[in-house]
Design an enzyme around this catalytic site. Sequence first.
Site, PDB file in Angstrom:
ATOM      1  N   ARG A 156       0.978  -1.283   0.074  1.00 43.85           N
ATOM      2  CA  ARG A 156       0.104   0.045  -0.047  1.00 43.85           C
ATOM      3  C   ARG A 156       0.883   1.304   0.214  1.00 43.85           C
ATOM      4  O   ARG A 156       1.757   1.436   0.892  1.00 43.85           O
ATOM      5  CB  ARG A 156      -0.930  -0.114   1.255  1.00 43.85           C
ATOM      6  CG  ARG A 156      -1.861   1.070   1.129  1.00 43.85           C
ATOM      7  CD  ARG A 156      -3.041   0.829   2.405  1.00 43.85           C
ATOM      8  NE  ARG A 156      -3.842   1.844   2.522  1.00 43.85           N
ATOM      9  CZ  ARG A 156      -3.725   2.766   3.614  1.00 43.85           C
ATOM     10  NH1 ARG A 156      -2.864   2.781   4.391  1.00 43.85           N
ATOM     11  NH2 ARG A 156      -4.620   3.751   3.572  1.00 43.85           N
TER      12      ARG A 156
ATOM     13  N   TRP B  18       1.296  -1.664   9.160  1.00 45.00           N
ATOM     14  CA  TRP B  18       2.146  -0.257   9.080  1.00 45.00           C
ATOM     15  C   TRP B  18       3.257  -0.373  10.007  1.00 45.00           C
ATOM     16  O   TRP B  18       3.329  -0.800  11.007  1.00 45.00           O
ATOM     17  CB  TRP B  18       1.218   0.802   9.664  1.00 45.00           C
ATOM     18  CG  TRP B  18       1.739   2.135   9.409  1.00 45.00           C
ATOM     19  CD1 TRP B  18       2.626   2.819  10.387  1.00 45.00           C
ATOM     20  CD2 TRP B  18       1.436   2.966   8.441  1.00 45.00           C
ATOM     21  NE1 TRP B  18       2.964   3.842   9.741  1.00 45.00           N
ATOM     22  CE2 TRP B  18       2.295   4.199   8.675  1.00 45.00           C
ATOM     23  CE3 TRP B  18       0.469   2.925   7.178  1.00 45.00           C
ATOM     24  CZ2 TRP B  18       2.242   5.169   7.847  1.00 45.00           C
ATOM     25  CZ3 TRP B  18       0.529   4.091   6.525  1.00 45.00           C
ATOM     26  CH2 TRP B  18       1.350   5.215   6.730  1.00 45.00           C
TER      27      TRP B  18
ATOM     28  N   HIS C  28      -8.679   0.150  10.079  1.00 47.45           N
ATOM     29  CA  HIS C  28      -7.193   0.192  10.494  1.00 47.45           C
ATOM     30  C   HIS C  28      -7.343  -0.100  11.920  1.00 47.45           C
ATOM     31  O   HIS C  28      -8.168   0.547  12.540  1.00 47.45           O
ATOM     32  CB  HIS C  28      -6.947   1.921  10.251  1.00 47.45           C
ATOM     33  CG  HIS C  28      -6.649   2.017   8.947  1.00 47.45           C
ATOM     34  ND1 HIS C  28      -6.049   3.289   8.466  1.00 47.45           N
ATOM     35  CD2 HIS C  28      -6.720   1.310   7.542  1.00 47.45           C
ATOM     36  CE1 HIS C  28      -5.963   3.423   7.321  1.00 47.45           C
ATOM     37  NE2 HIS C  28      -6.466   2.178   6.763  1.00 47.45           N
TER      38      HIS C  28
ATOM     39  N   ASN D 177      -6.945   8.239   2.807  1.00 49.97           N
ATOM     40  CA  ASN D 177      -6.499   7.400   3.904  1.00 49.97           C
ATOM     41  C   ASN D 177      -7.413   8.299   4.989  1.00 49.97           C
ATOM     42  O   ASN D 177      -7.515   9.495   5.380  1.00 49.97           O
ATOM     43  CB  ASN D 177      -4.943   7.671   4.141  1.00 49.97           C
ATOM     44  CG  ASN D 177      -4.606   7.092   5.432  1.00 49.97           C
ATOM     45  OD1 ASN D 177      -4.565   5.995   5.646  1.00 49.97           O
ATOM     46  ND2 ASN D 177      -4.391   7.973   6.453  1.00 49.97           N
ATOM     47  N   GLU D 178      -7.923   7.371   6.086  1.00 53.98           N
ATOM     48  CA  GLU D 178      -8.667   7.526   7.282  1.00 53.98           C
ATOM     49  C   GLU D 178      -9.417   9.070   7.101  1.00 53.98           C
ATOM     50  O   GLU D 178      -9.047  10.142   7.639  1.00 53.98           O
ATOM     51  CB  GLU D 178      -7.585   7.726   8.288  1.00 53.98           C
ATOM     52  CG  GLU D 178      -6.608   6.479   8.580  1.00 53.98           C
ATOM     53  CD  GLU D 178      -5.678   6.541   9.753  1.00 53.98           C
ATOM     54  OE1 GLU D 178      -5.711   7.515  10.245  1.00 53.98           O
ATOM     55  OE2 GLU D 178      -5.053   5.655   9.761  1.00 53.98           O
TER      56      GLU D 178
ATOM     57  N   TYR E  29      -5.562  -0.538  15.303  1.00 53.20           N
ATOM     58  CA  TYR E  29      -4.538  -0.001  16.411  1.00 53.20           C
ATOM     59  C   TYR E  29      -4.869  -0.203  17.773  1.00 53.20           C
ATOM     60  O   TYR E  29      -5.577  -1.119  18.235  1.00 53.20           O
ATOM     61  CB  TYR E  29      -4.144   1.140  16.201  1.00 53.20           C
ATOM     62  CG  TYR E  29      -3.321   1.525  14.868  1.00 53.20           C
ATOM     63  CD1 TYR E  29      -2.166   1.592  14.962  1.00 53.20           C
ATOM     64  CD2 TYR E  29      -4.120   1.816  13.802  1.00 53.20           C
ATOM     65  CE1 TYR E  29      -1.240   1.326  13.622  1.00 53.20           C
ATOM     66  CE2 TYR E  29      -3.184   2.051  12.350  1.00 53.20           C
ATOM     67  CZ  TYR E  29      -1.920   1.782  12.556  1.00 53.20           C
ATOM     68  OH  TYR E  29      -1.316   1.944  11.284  1.00 53.20           O
TER      69      TYR E  29
ATOM     70  N   GLU F  94      -4.594  -1.213   7.696  1.00 54.39           N
ATOM     71  CA  GLU F  94      -3.274  -0.867   8.412  1.00 54.39           C
ATOM     72  C   GLU F  94      -3.555  -1.507   9.729  1.00 54.39           C
ATOM     73  O   GLU F  94      -4.641  -1.417  10.336  1.00 54.39           O
ATOM     74  CB  GLU F  94      -3.217   0.488   8.556  1.00 54.39           C
ATOM     75  CG  GLU F  94      -2.651   1.620   7.477  1.00 54.39           C
ATOM     76  CD  GLU F  94      -2.418   3.021   8.071  1.00 54.39           C
ATOM     77  OE1 GLU F  94      -2.408   3.318   9.121  1.00 54.39           O
ATOM     78  OE2 GLU F  94      -2.666   3.987   7.016  1.00 54.39           O
TER      79      GLU F  94
END
Length: 549
Positions: free
Chosen positions: A88, A291, A232, A165-166, A234, A261
């Site tokens: 990516r 990531w 994503h 992105n985001e 996290y 991610e």
Amino acid sequence: MSTARHTAKRPATVILTVLATLLGFLALGGLAPARAAAGTGLHISDGRLVEGNGNDFIMRGVNHAHTWYPNETQSLADIKATGANTVRVVLSDGYRWSKNGPDDVAAVIADCKANRLICVLEVHDTTGYGEDSAAGTLDHAADYWIGLKDVLAGQEDYVVINIGNEPWGNTDPAGWTAPTTAAIKKLRAAGFAHTIMVDAPNWGQDWQNVMRDNAQAVYDADPTGNLLFSIHMYSVYNTAQKVTDYLNAFVDAGLPLVIGEFGGPADQYGDPDEDTMMSEAQRLGLGWIAWSWSGNTDPILDLTIGFDPAQLSSWGERIFHGADGIAQTSHEATVYGGATEDDTEAPTTPGTPAASAVTDTSATLTWAASSDNVAVAGYDVVRVSGGTETKVASSTTTSVTVTGLSADTAYSFAVYARDAAGNRSARSAAVGVTTDEGSTTPAGSCSVGYKVVGDWQSGFQGEITIRNTGTAAIDGWTLGFAFANGQTITNMWGGTPEQTGGSVSVTPASYTSTIAPNSTVTVGFTGNRSGTNAAPAAFTLSGAACATA
């Protein structure tokens, strides 16, 4: 990630009071199954990402920050050498960072194809819109993609377009749905047939479930049905339950999802459960893209140290060689010749490597190629010591330069071949290599600059710039200095540190080993401190005193 050069994810403080909502995913039972997309190339069929021939394609890859590090042109080959099947690529539409123009994007795509990688292209300028005042809109990103239509046309087998992105922060995340839908429709109206990927709000983590709850409506707005959702993961996803609930919600609904991610190392917000992310994605047949390759401002998420594939961080070791990692689970796209069914036949044994261009810190190894019933995906070089071996490099060709060696030291190296299914050959015979003696630096031919570029309560980030002020190139060096206030180095890129008490010795990475006359190299690091954080008073290079800059 949320900012350039990539800090850890920044969920709002209210996350802690809302995380429990992630447990309510069973309410998704009313969502209708996704329809199959028509057309060729990568597309969605029955809620799965498939290739033009209908073969499932499960992404196993990494993110690469191309727009901030455009000169790291070796990275895609290095990423492929790990066994990854996807990269990516971070791009900019010019709203916030320097725009990646058509020629640059065409070169990225060509590089992906040359290295047999599926290329997910994303615009990063949209990150945190609505909360970050510097962020651009999805509409602006859509116009950027339309401006690249001539470059992207015909690449549907190889390229996924990740619109932005985001593209929404934590402020009013319900605002994500309408502009996401509008951007999808705008691209389809412009004639794009590619798989389109859309990121979630809440800085990509969707902890308020806006993407999850509106996924069917957004999917239905795409007339091709060729839409892939990206979560994503996290620190919001710090338990197995939260991970499995979110992933299973989309699978149960028949809606296509990828982990676009994710991180594993603990940060100031929490400790992500990367083990469950990877194992559950493997069980469900979902793709993931870790990531990131290198270059994070906070290097806790760097998979490699200083873009050097021979120096994997602990996070990199987890992604590439750990359970359910790339080495175990990645399969090359069939458009590049990857297997269309289970392949259990290993490649033949590579030839015995031969050494050349041996210096005090590196050696180039070359060997005869292996063969395979499908295709050889790459080679792994190992250092052999008695009954143990340590992986030191990977390559997609029959040659590699091993770096980070010690001067005047004997080594033994051997090679394995592997295919796209992860089968590995028998080990080649070993070759012995003895490195040259270390070089010296003439006195007075260097200067060193030291500065603190970031500081927090108990830590800091430093940068050391070494200049060759002489008339001859410096080939290999050792930097010496001492901390006076108890500082300790925790991570370094551009070099490898050894520290005893306050005394520090740094040897170079492959890309900083040579310093041309009147040129510089830079070494960066993070460290711990307590109280005073004074700069070192003096520096030496290979034993010779350097001026301070």
